[in-house]
Design a protein around this motif. Structure first.
Motif, PDB file in Angstrom:
ATOM      1  N   GLU A  82     -58.209  70.850 -27.692  1.00 12.92           N
ATOM      2  CA  GLU A  82     -59.357  69.908 -27.036  1.00 12.92           C
ATOM      3  C   GLU A  82     -60.037  70.379 -26.096  1.00 12.92           C
ATOM      4  O   GLU A  82     -59.525  71.399 -25.270  1.00 12.92           O
ATOM      5  N   LYS A  83     -61.229  70.367 -26.172  1.00 12.78           N
ATOM      6  CA  LYS A  83     -62.237  70.657 -24.987  1.00 12.78           C
ATOM      7  C   LYS A  83     -62.283  69.530 -23.893  1.00 12.78           C
ATOM      8  O   LYS A  83     -63.119  68.554 -24.380  1.00 12.78           O
ATOM      9  N   PRO A  84     -61.681  69.460 -22.968  1.00 14.84           N
ATOM     10  CA  PRO A  84     -62.046  68.365 -21.731  1.00 14.84           C
ATOM     11  C   PRO A  84     -63.274  68.226 -21.340  1.00 14.84           C
ATOM     12  O   PRO A  84     -63.979  69.251 -21.191  1.00 14.84           O
ATOM     13  N   GLU A  85     -63.598  67.052 -21.074  1.00 16.58           N
ATOM     14  CA  GLU A  85     -64.927  66.787 -20.342  1.00 16.58           C
ATOM     15  C   GLU A  85     -65.031  67.432 -19.007  1.00 16.58           C
ATOM     16  O   GLU A  85     -63.881  67.289 -18.436  1.00 16.58           O
ATOM     17  N   PRO A  86     -66.429  67.804 -18.588  1.00 12.19           N
ATOM     18  CA  PRO A  86     -66.083  68.334 -17.058  1.00 12.19           C
ATOM     19  C   PRO A  86     -65.855  67.185 -16.274  1.00 12.19           C
ATOM     20  O   PRO A  86     -66.235  65.995 -16.574  1.00 12.19           O
ATOM     21  N   SER A  87     -65.449  67.346 -15.081  1.00 11.73           N
ATOM     22  CA  SER A  87     -65.143  66.318 -14.205  1.00 11.73           C
ATOM     23  C   SER A  87     -65.994  65.762 -13.376  1.00 11.73           C
ATOM     24  O   SER A  87     -66.123  64.609 -12.912  1.00 11.73           O
ATOM     25  N   ALA A  88     -67.206  66.452 -13.042  1.00 14.72           N
ATOM     26  CA  ALA A  88     -68.377  66.238 -12.331  1.00 14.72           C
ATOM     27  C   ALA A  88     -68.973  64.969 -12.920  1.00 14.72           C
ATOM     28  O   ALA A  88     -69.532  65.062 -14.294  1.00 14.72           O
ATOM     29  N   GLY A  89     -69.321  64.079 -12.129  1.00 15.44           N
ATOM     30  CA  GLY A  89     -69.956  62.825 -12.487  1.00 15.44           C
ATOM     31  C   GLY A  89     -69.262  61.811 -13.306  1.00 15.44           C
ATOM     32  O   GLY A  89     -69.818  60.900 -13.816  1.00 15.44           O
ATOM     33  N   ARG A  90     -67.875  62.188 -13.316  1.00 14.72           N
ATOM     34  CA  ARG A  90     -67.265  61.139 -14.118  1.00 14.72           C
ATOM     35  C   ARG A  90     -67.424  59.655 -13.675  1.00 14.72           C
ATOM     36  O   ARG A  90     -67.093  58.789 -14.294  1.00 14.72           O
ATOM     37  N   LEU A  91     -67.216  59.527 -12.374  1.00 15.32           N
ATOM     38  CA  LEU A  91     -67.084  58.190 -11.558  1.00 15.32           C
ATOM     39  C   LEU A  91     -68.276  57.606 -12.293  1.00 15.32           C
ATOM     40  O   LEU A  91     -68.118  56.105 -12.547  1.00 15.32           O
ATOM     41  N   VAL A  92     -69.309  58.094 -12.033  1.00 20.37           N
ATOM     42  CA  VAL A  92     -70.335  57.362 -12.515  1.00 20.37           C
ATOM     43  C   VAL A  92     -70.437  56.969 -13.958  1.00 20.37           C
ATOM     44  O   VAL A  92     -70.653  55.871 -14.521  1.00 20.37           O
ATOM     45  N   ARG A  93     -70.028  58.000 -14.785  1.00 11.43           N
ATOM     46  CA  ARG A  93     -69.959  57.801 -16.208  1.00 11.43           C
ATOM     47  C   ARG A  93     -68.981  56.559 -16.460  1.00 11.43           C
ATOM     48  O   ARG A  93     -69.168  55.628 -17.535  1.00 11.43           O
ATOM     49  N   LEU A  94     -67.765  56.517 -15.698  1.00  8.77           N
ATOM     50  CA  LEU A  94     -67.064  55.556 -16.069  1.00  8.77           C
ATOM     51  C   LEU A  94     -66.941  54.294 -15.110  1.00  8.77           C
ATOM     52  O   LEU A  94     -66.095  53.161 -15.244  1.00  8.77           O
TER      53      LEU A  94
END
Ligand SMILES: Nc1nc2c(ncn2[C@@H]2O[C@H](COP(=O)(O)OP(=O)(O)O)[C@@H](O)[C@H]2O)c(=O)[nH]1
Ligand SMILES: [Mg+2]
Length: 393
Positions: A82-94
């Motif tokens: 699996e290709k994990p999502e990049p970590s940057a900007g995750r808080l905004v996305r979540l």
């Protein structure tokens, strides 16, 4: 003519006679094989036994296949990583995951703040909203006191104005200047070593797996140490996370010494040249002394290879203020360098982040916002508070 009829009759007699002779022979030919027991059992079985054996599987197989196939590819076909999502900007996305906290804190505050003039009881209501959101009594009093002072001095009259100042106070209560970076980069020719601690069920193993994904997603390499040897399932759990992203897991026998697994994991990480070794530990908090002994030993033994770079304390946000007392025990045993607050999705108590940092004096570095593999975000005070209070009226 008579001659012909006689010939036909003769022919018929001959044919009937021949058939009468041949058929019994054929029947007999079918029968003889059984007597020769030794050889026929093996010869005869193929036509009969397999047919019987094959019939039930036709019925049973679908059920077995349906049940067993889904887990198998995940575990046994690592090529499809699996290709994990990049970590940057995750808080905004979540941030939508904070909906419950948002409705508890944000909406309550907005109702109060939309009043023309803030009376004493309005301020009390603001205090209550913050306490309900688990900000903690002490922190709430400080925040509200400072907010009242600012509103008074600045003569803020608009809802938007008060809201803006509340956000600023909440952000400053989260000490945005704290260093929240994770020390996961290799150094001195060795991998960085990250120790993950916390009580049972807080989300340690899940968090280990999620951090591994973040690091791999960001281009690094990872090795897991399954130092929770208390249950074999715990090692399987972290190994499954590893297999999904192509990370090796070092594990020991069930009930084995956690410290030696941790030691072996770091050694293996050094030998294979990975960037980061993540060590999952057990969280049995049956008594403080037992925990001290076990965790303290894990840390000491790992440090024979070099210092532990990061010790992350995983806390379940839904345990609220009670969790804080348990957390303190860990900070006394190991030098905790960062807090991971899990299960912030689905709780109305997002304010616990403020209480945790204030009580422990340790930065919240990551937040867990779901059970999904990529539901872990680097903690950013401003984005978090915006999400908590809600950005739109
Ligand atoms: N909703 C939610 N569940 C989580 C989160 N983190 C972990 N969990 C769940 O919490 C449970 C316990 O997690 P686990 O990692 O096994 O805890 P451990 O005993 O500390 O290792 C599991 O069902 C996880 O899926 C999170 O951020 N949000
Ligand atoms: Mg675990």
């Amino acid at each position: 003519m008579e001659y012909v009829v006689a010939a036909v009759i003769l022919l018929v007699v001959l044919v009937v006679g021949a058939v009468g002779l041949v058929v019994p022979k054929m029947r007999r030919r079918d029968l003889p094989p059984p007597p020769a027991k030794g050889s026929t059992t093996t010869l005869e079985r193929p036509p009969t036994v397999p047919v019987e054996e094959e019939l039930p599987p036709l019925i049973e197989r679908p059920a077995e296949v349906v049940v067993e196939e889904p887990p198998a590819p995940v575990v046994e076909e690592p090529p499809a990583l699996e290709k994990p999502e990049p970590s940057a900007g995750r808080l905004v996305r979540l941030r939508a995951r904070l909906a419950r906290s948002q409705s508890a804190l944000g909406r309550g505050l907005l109702t109060v703040l939309s009043r023309d003039h803030l009376e004493e009881e309005d301020w009390e209501e603001i205090e209550e909203s913050l306490i309900t959101a688990d900000v903690g009594i002490e922190a709430t009093q400080v925040i509200v006191e400072r907010l009242r002072e600012r509103v008074r001095i600045l003569g803020t009259r608009t809802v938007a104005g008060v809201r803006e100042q509340l956000i600023e106070e909440l952000v400053s209560a989260l000490e945005p200047g704290m260093d929240r970076s994770l020390r996961t980069a290799p150094h001195d020719g060795r991998p960085a070593v990250v120790l993950v601690v916390g009580v049972n069920g807080a989300g340690k193993t899940t968090t280990c797996g999620k951090i591994g994904r973040v690091l791999i997603g960001d281009g690094g390499s990872v090795l897991f140490g399954a130092a929770d040897t208390f249950r074999a399932a715990a090692a399987d759990q972290i190994q499954t996370w590893g297999e999904r992203v192509g990370a090796e897991t070092v594990r020991g026998p069930e009930g084995g010494d956690p410290a030696s697994v941790a030691f072996d994991a770091v050694k293996r990480g050094i030998d294979t040249g990975v960037d980061t070794v993540l060590i999952d530990t057990a969280g049995r908090l049956q008594n403080k002394v037992g925990l001290m002994d076990e965790l303290g030993k894990v840390k000491r033994v790992v440090e024979k290879h070099g210092p532990v770079d990061e010790t992350l304390l995983v806390l379940d946000a839904t345990t609220g203020q009670n969790g804080l007392e348990q957390a303190r025990v860990f900070t006394e045993v190991v030098d905790v360098t960062g807090v991971v607050l899990t299960k912030l999705d689905g709780t109305a108590k997002g304010g616990i982040v403020i209480a945790v940092q204030r009580k422990l004096g340790i930065p919240v570095k990551l937040v867990g916002l779901g059970e999904g593999p990529d539901d872990l975000a680097p903690f950013e005070p401003a984005a978090f508070v915006e999400a908590l209070v809600g950005s739109d009226a």
